[in-house]
Design an enzyme around this catalytic site. Structure first.
Site, short mmCIF file in Angstrom:
data_model
loop_
_atom_site.label_atom_id
_atom_site.label_comp_id
_atom_site.label_asym_id
_atom_site.label_seq_id
_atom_site.Cartn_x
_atom_site.Cartn_y
_atom_site.Cartn_z
N ASP A 214 -7.85 -23.35 4.49
CA ASP A 214 -8.13 -23.44 5.94
C ASP A 214 -8.86 -22.24 6.55
OD1 ASP A 214 -6.64 -25.72 5.47
OD2 ASP A 214 -5.01 -25.24 6.83
N LYS B 97 -7.00 -32.37 5.08
CA LYS B 97 -5.57 -32.70 5.23
C LYS B 97 -5.20 -32.71 6.70
CE LYS B 97 -4.24 -27.89 4.65
NZ LYS B 97 -3.66 -27.72 6.00
N CYS C 22 0.29 -22.78 5.87
CA CYS C 22 -0.40 -23.59 4.86
C CYS C 22 -0.51 -22.92 3.50
CB CYS C 22 -1.75 -24.03 5.40
SG CYS C 22 -1.55 -25.22 6.75
C1 VGL Z 1 -1.91 -24.34 9.83
C2 VGL Z 1 -0.54 -24.63 11.62
C3 VGL Z 1 -1.07 -25.87 11.88
C4 VGL Z 1 -2.37 -23.47 8.72
C5 VGL Z 1 -2.47 -25.59 10.06
O1 VGL Z 1 -3.49 -23.65 8.21
O2 VGL Z 1 -1.59 -22.57 8.34
N1 VGL Z 1 -0.95 -23.88 10.61
N2 VGL Z 1 -2.05 -26.34 11.09
#
Ligand code: VGL
Ligand code: ZN
Length: 198
Positions: A9, A107, A152
């Site tokens: 991410d 995702k 994540c």
């Molecule tokens: C994430 C919170 C919500 C992350 C993704 O990538 O850690 N955290 N969505």
């Protein structure tokens, strides 16, 4: 054993100035780009939510951002709207070496369930397909970097270890949200799952 770097991410919304900006999130891009040369395969994940996603506080009239609510699959943190499909916030940081990636795994695209882990939705049952992909390619040693360390990255690394992969996390190439001590909790959980923290 062939190895893979899994970059979690690295998107604009998780970098400072983004909707869910992680302090220093943009400072790790150069390090991650350099690491890519040491791996047989590079995989990027991309948080990819529809605008009506159930994890957004804006879609839960009773909840405030960063509050925990009970979902049918268990406790869930409510987040500010982030990484909405097709927006600039969902795009990768512009300096990330996206061209080096063999696979971009999206995702969190199901409205009704969040997905922190790159392997399972937050119900811990619905697979993303990544485990089969890695197994078919014989990629048995996995290194995780990216954002956020305590959500994540940690959930992905833990699941990978439980699935039988050899797993490490390069902590200098991650940054944490750190919500109510979540960073230390994530470190403990990863160590207990057999993840090597480098
Ligand atoms: C994430 C919170 C919500 C992350 C993704 O990538 O850690 N955290 N969505
Ligand atoms: Zn998300």
């Amino acid at each position: 054993m062939p190895n893979a770097l899994i970059v979690i991410d690295m998107q604009n919304d998780f970098c400072p100035g983004g909707a869910l900006g992680v302090a220093g999130g943009d400072q790790i891009v150069g390090h991650i780009n350099t690491l890519m040369d040491r791996f047989d395969a590079v995989i990027l994940t991309q948080d990819w939510h529809p605008a009506d996603h159930s994890s957004f506080a804006s879609n839960n009239p009773e909840g405030q951002p960063f509050e925990v609510v009970e979902m049918p699959y268990g406790p869930q943190v409510l987040w500010p709207d982030h990484c909405v499909q097709g927006t600039s916030g969902a795009a990768f940081h512009r300096d990330l070496r996206v061209d080096r990636a063999d696979l971009i795994l999206r995702k969190g695209f199901r409205r009704e369930v969040d997905s922190y882990s790159a392997f399972y939705e937050n119900d811990h049952q619905t697979p993303t397909g990544l485990s089969s992909y890695l197994t078919e390619r014989r990629l048995g040693a996995l290194t995780f970097v990216g954002l956020a360390h305590d959500f994540c990255v940690a959930w992905s690394a833990r699941d990978a270890a439980e699935l039988g992969f050899e797993v490490s996390v390069i902590e200098a190439a991650t940054r944490a949200i750190d919500l109510n001590g979540s960073r230390e909790q994530a470190r403990t959980d990863m160590i207990n799952a057999g993840v090597e923290l480098v």
